[in-house]
Design a protein around this motif. Structure first.
Motif, PDB file in Angstrom:
ATOM      1  N   ARG A  90      14.711 -36.674   9.739  1.00  0.00           N
ATOM      2  CA  ARG A  90      16.770 -36.688   8.941  1.00  0.00           C
ATOM      3  C   ARG A  90      17.933 -36.568   9.280  1.00  0.00           C
ATOM      4  O   ARG A  90      18.495 -36.221   9.006  1.00  0.00           O
ATOM      5  CB  ARG A  90      16.278 -35.582   8.115  1.00  0.00           C
ATOM      6  CG  ARG A  90      15.535 -36.236   6.698  1.00  0.00           C
ATOM      7  CD  ARG A  90      14.712 -35.508   6.102  1.00  0.00           C
ATOM      8  NE  ARG A  90      13.462 -35.736   5.053  1.00  0.00           N
ATOM      9  CZ  ARG A  90      12.593 -35.269   3.801  1.00  0.00           C
ATOM     10  NH1 ARG A  90      13.846 -33.748   3.514  1.00  0.00           N
ATOM     11  NH2 ARG A  90      12.071 -35.434   3.124  1.00  0.00           N
ATOM     12  N   GLY A  91      17.797 -36.965  10.810  1.00  0.00           N
ATOM     13  CA  GLY A  91      19.120 -36.947  11.294  1.00  0.00           C
ATOM     14  C   GLY A  91      19.660 -35.596  12.527  1.00  0.00           C
ATOM     15  O   GLY A  91      20.869 -35.393  12.780  1.00  0.00           O
ATOM     16  N   LYS A  92      18.658 -34.157  12.062  1.00  0.00           N
ATOM     17  CA  LYS A  92      18.919 -33.898  13.235  1.00  0.00           C
ATOM     18  C   LYS A  92      17.988 -33.533  13.602  1.00  0.00           C
ATOM     19  O   LYS A  92      16.676 -33.489  13.494  1.00  0.00           O
ATOM     20  CB  LYS A  92      19.264 -32.404  11.825  1.00  0.00           C
ATOM     21  CG  LYS A  92      20.086 -32.210  10.944  1.00  0.00           C
ATOM     22  CD  LYS A  92      20.020 -31.223   9.587  1.00  0.00           C
ATOM     23  CE  LYS A  92      21.507 -31.389   8.940  1.00  0.00           C
ATOM     24  NZ  LYS A  92      21.453 -30.394   8.123  1.00  0.00           N
ATOM     25  N   LYS A  93      18.225 -31.848  14.611  1.00  0.00           N
ATOM     26  CA  LYS A  93      16.902 -31.683  15.880  1.00  0.00           C
ATOM     27  C   LYS A  93      15.596 -30.070  15.607  1.00  0.00           C
ATOM     28  O   LYS A  93      17.070 -29.589  14.987  1.00  0.00           O
ATOM     29  CB  LYS A  93      17.281 -31.628  16.749  1.00  0.00           C
ATOM     30  CG  LYS A  93      18.557 -30.724  17.294  1.00  0.00           C
ATOM     31  CD  LYS A  93      19.407 -30.858  19.171  1.00  0.00           C
ATOM     32  CE  LYS A  93      20.251 -30.182  18.938  1.00  0.00           C
ATOM     33  NZ  LYS A  93      20.852 -29.910  20.850  1.00  0.00           N
ATOM     34  N   ILE A  94      15.371 -30.154  14.814  1.00  0.00           N
ATOM     35  CA  ILE A  94      14.671 -28.857  14.854  1.00  0.00           C
ATOM     36  C   ILE A  94      13.467 -28.752  15.692  1.00  0.00           C
ATOM     37  O   ILE A  94      13.406 -28.739  16.628  1.00  0.00           O
ATOM     38  CB  ILE A  94      13.344 -29.068  13.442  1.00  0.00           C
ATOM     39  CG1 ILE A  94      13.947 -30.181  12.181  1.00  0.00           C
ATOM     40  CG2 ILE A  94      13.143 -28.238  13.163  1.00  0.00           C
ATOM     41  CD1 ILE A  94      15.411 -29.404  11.371  1.00  0.00           C
ATOM     42  N   PHE A  95      13.716 -27.352  15.841  1.00  0.00           N
ATOM     43  CA  PHE A  95      14.012 -26.019  16.734  1.00  0.00           C
ATOM     44  C   PHE A  95      11.968 -26.183  16.796  1.00  0.00           C
ATOM     45  O   PHE A  95      11.684 -26.161  16.435  1.00  0.00           O
ATOM     46  CB  PHE A  95      14.436 -24.572  17.260  1.00  0.00           C
ATOM     47  CG  PHE A  95      14.385 -24.183  17.893  1.00  0.00           C
ATOM     48  CD1 PHE A  95      14.420 -24.607  19.346  1.00  0.00           C
ATOM     49  CD2 PHE A  95      13.097 -23.272  17.830  1.00  0.00           C
ATOM     50  CE1 PHE A  95      14.482 -23.619  20.820  1.00  0.00           C
ATOM     51  CE2 PHE A  95      12.936 -22.409  19.416  1.00  0.00           C
ATOM     52  CZ  PHE A  95      13.345 -22.006  20.355  1.00  0.00           C
ATOM     53  N   GLN A  96      11.354 -26.169  17.731  1.00  0.00           N
ATOM     54  CA  GLN A  96       9.677 -26.095  18.394  1.00  0.00           C
ATOM     55  C   GLN A  96       9.700 -25.211  19.220  1.00  0.00           C
ATOM     56  O   GLN A  96       9.116 -24.281  19.542  1.00  0.00           O
ATOM     57  CB  GLN A  96       9.378 -27.751  18.550  1.00  0.00           C
ATOM     58  CG  GLN A  96      10.086 -28.907  17.896  1.00  0.00           C
ATOM     59  CD  GLN A  96       9.098 -28.182  15.899  1.00  0.00           C
ATOM     60  OE1 GLN A  96       7.652 -28.126  16.340  1.00  0.00           O
ATOM     61  NE2 GLN A  96       9.619 -28.013  15.613  1.00  0.00           N
ATOM     62  N   ARG A  97      10.043 -24.845  20.341  1.00  0.00           N
ATOM     63  CA  ARG A  97       9.628 -23.996  21.781  1.00  0.00           C
ATOM     64  C   ARG A  97      10.999 -23.936  22.734  1.00  0.00           C
ATOM     65  O   ARG A  97      11.989 -24.569  23.151  1.00  0.00           O
ATOM     66  CB  ARG A  97       8.701 -24.767  21.934  1.00  0.00           C
ATOM     67  CG  ARG A  97       7.827 -23.973  23.268  1.00  0.00           C
ATOM     68  CD  ARG A  97       6.577 -24.585  23.631  1.00  0.00           C
ATOM     69  NE  ARG A  97       6.935 -26.169  24.350  1.00  0.00           N
ATOM     70  CZ  ARG A  97       6.444 -27.097  24.245  1.00  0.00           C
ATOM     71  NH1 ARG A  97       5.967 -26.787  22.886  1.00  0.00           N
ATOM     72  NH2 ARG A  97       7.092 -27.853  24.312  1.00  0.00           N
ATOM     73  N   PRO A  98      11.842 -22.935  23.042  1.00  0.00           N
ATOM     74  CA  PRO A  98      11.969 -22.099  24.016  1.00  0.00           C
ATOM     75  C   PRO A  98      11.884 -22.850  25.032  1.00  0.00           C
ATOM     76  O   PRO A  98      11.316 -23.326  25.741  1.00  0.00           O
ATOM     77  CB  PRO A  98      12.131 -20.676  23.556  1.00  0.00           C
ATOM     78  CG  PRO A  98      10.859 -20.502  23.718  1.00  0.00           C
ATOM     79  CD  PRO A  98      10.279 -21.540  22.529  1.00  0.00           C
ATOM     80  N   ALA A  99      12.853 -23.033  26.068  1.00  0.00           N
ATOM     81  CA  ALA A  99      13.492 -23.455  27.232  1.00  0.00           C
ATOM     82  C   ALA A  99      12.403 -22.487  28.411  1.00  0.00           C
ATOM     83  O   ALA A  99      11.499 -23.156  29.191  1.00  0.00           O
ATOM     84  CB  ALA A  99      14.535 -23.681  28.166  1.00  0.00           C
ATOM     85  N   ILE A 100      12.042 -21.102  28.205  1.00  0.00           N
ATOM     86  CA  ILE A 100      11.767 -20.304  28.803  1.00  0.00           C
ATOM     87  C   ILE A 100      10.564 -19.904  27.827  1.00  0.00           C
ATOM     88  O   ILE A 100      10.935 -18.990  27.354  1.00  0.00           O
ATOM     89  CB  ILE A 100      12.824 -19.024  29.215  1.00  0.00           C
ATOM     90  CG1 ILE A 100      13.562 -20.055  30.263  1.00  0.00           C
ATOM     91  CG2 ILE A 100      11.889 -17.891  30.353  1.00  0.00           C
ATOM     92  CD1 ILE A 100      15.208 -18.852  31.563  1.00  0.00           C
ATOM     93  N   THR A 101       9.503 -20.173  28.445  1.00  0.00           N
ATOM     94  CA  THR A 101       8.345 -19.607  27.053  1.00  0.00           C
ATOM     95  C   THR A 101       8.265 -18.242  27.913  1.00  0.00           C
ATOM     96  O   THR A 101       6.904 -17.626  26.457  1.00  0.00           O
ATOM     97  CB  THR A 101       7.147 -20.670  27.492  1.00  0.00           C
ATOM     98  OG1 THR A 101       6.873 -20.911  29.105  1.00  0.00           O
ATOM     99  CG2 THR A 101       7.563 -22.331  26.721  1.00  0.00           C
ATOM    100  N   GLY A 102       8.154 -17.773  28.692  1.00  0.00           N
ATOM    101  CA  GLY A 102       7.921 -16.606  29.073  1.00  0.00           C
ATOM    102  C   GLY A 102       8.511 -15.114  30.073  1.00  0.00           C
ATOM    103  O   GLY A 102       9.378 -16.458  30.862  1.00  0.00           O
TER     104      GLY A 102
END
Length: 346
Positions: A90-102
């Motif tokens: 709906r026109g927005k970006k929803i966070f899923q996963r960080p760039a550095i996963t560990g």
């Protein structure tokens, strides 16, 4: 005085014709509400609303080339320039996963190049308006925290600080280089976003902030100031335990001063008002829910507390004016500011 002259004079604690007012931006829905008949909302329309209200400042974050170059589809999963994963809804970006996963991957993380970002909106505002423009850039604490799971980040600052310190040093260098591109694009100042606190205090101990983040941030501020522009720092929350540290960074101004988080404007003005320009302290909740009469009263109280002697810019603590703010409440702020009997005695 024009907008730029007024803001620069206030920052320098010099005589001004009236107190400046600045926000990061106005939501499109608010612009449409305040500008009936507008078919679209662009720079021209937002600038017109700002002019009508008597505002002086706009903040602009650099954009991402991908979002400029193509339309992102509904439901699409994508990575931003930093490597964080989002889904478009709906026109927005929803966070899923960080760039550095560990944290074990921190040392191999490759930062994007500052030139990968889009600075054209800064240039557009600079060329078509005379508002004072802050480039809004993530700082060192906020920038590193955004690359990791936040809980992992907080734990690492205490239990495994070496990778965090390395990331902070690299993030500071990125900040310096990005600030230079923003100034070249037309920014008149740099606003460093460092949300490092909540209502009860800082997210991590002041001691750890002084060890991991403040030294590299201070060095970055010094280098950015050599570009010839003022540097402000924004952080929500209760900063009372680190106010002296923030002033010692060499910043020209401090934005937010959130009243709901215990930031006492009178005390801060008394102790730091001659050392930095103060910006903020107008509660967004007040604008959203109170009557116009109450908004006018509180606005006058803020001005009376912080404006004498210059070195103050009126602003909400959050910096973003949303579409749900009643028009009459914004009018109350505007009218109070314009009619307030300002006498500057530096």
């Amino acid at each position: 005085m024009n907008h730029i002259e007024r803001v620069l004079a206030a920052i320098a604690h010099q005589e001004i014709d009236r107190v400046p007012w600045g926000e990061f931006w106005l939501e499109k829905g608010l612009v449409k509400k305040l500008l009936p008949g507008a078919e679209k909302v662009g720079v021209k329309e937002e600038a017109q609303v700002m002019e009508n209200l008597g505002m002086d400042i706009r903040a602009i974050p650099p954009g991402e080339q991908m979002e400029k170059e193509r339309e992102i589809r509904e439901g699409e999963v994508f990575c931003d320039a930093w490597g964080c994963t989002y889904i478009w809804r709906r026109g927005k970006k929803i966070f899923q996963r960080p760039a550095i996963t560990g944290l074990e991957h921190a040392s191999s993380y490759v930062f994007p190049r500052p030139g990968q970002f889009d600075y054209s909106r800064i240039g557009e505002w600079s060329q078509s308006t005379d508002f004072f423009l802050f480039a809004l850039l993530d700082g060192v604490f906020q920038g590193v925290a955004s690359l990791l799971d936040f809980n992992e980040f907080l734990m690492a600052t205490a239990c495994n600080p070496a990778p965090i310190k390395e990331l902070a040093e690299k993030r500071a260098q990125f900040l310096i280089e990005q600030a230079e591109l923003c100034v070249k694009a037309g920014a008149h100042g740099i606003m460093i976003g460092e949300d490092m606190a909540y209502n009860q205090g800082t997210f991590i101990s002041p001691k750890v902030l002084r060890s991991l983040f403040f030294p590299v941030l201070k060095a970055a501020v010094a280098k950015i100031k050599k570009l010839g522009v003022p540097v402000f720092l924004h952080s929500d929350g209760n900063l009372n335990s680190i106010l002296e540290d923030l002033v010692e960074l060499g910043i020209d101004g401090l934005q937010s001063l959130e009243p709901e988080a215990g930031m006492d404007l009178a005390q801060i003005k008394s102790k730091y008002g001659t050392r930095v320009c103060l910006m903020g302290n107008l509660d967004l909740g007040l604008l959203n829910k109170s009557t116009a009469e109450e908004v006018a009263r509180v606005t006058e109280e803020v001005l009376t507390t912080a404006a004498p002697g210059s070195g103050f810019i009126l602003s909400t603590s959050g910096g973003i004016l949303g579409q749900d703010i009643p028009a009459e409440n914004l009018a109350a702020v505007s009218q109070t500011l314009k009619s307030w009997n300002y006498t500057c005695r530096p």
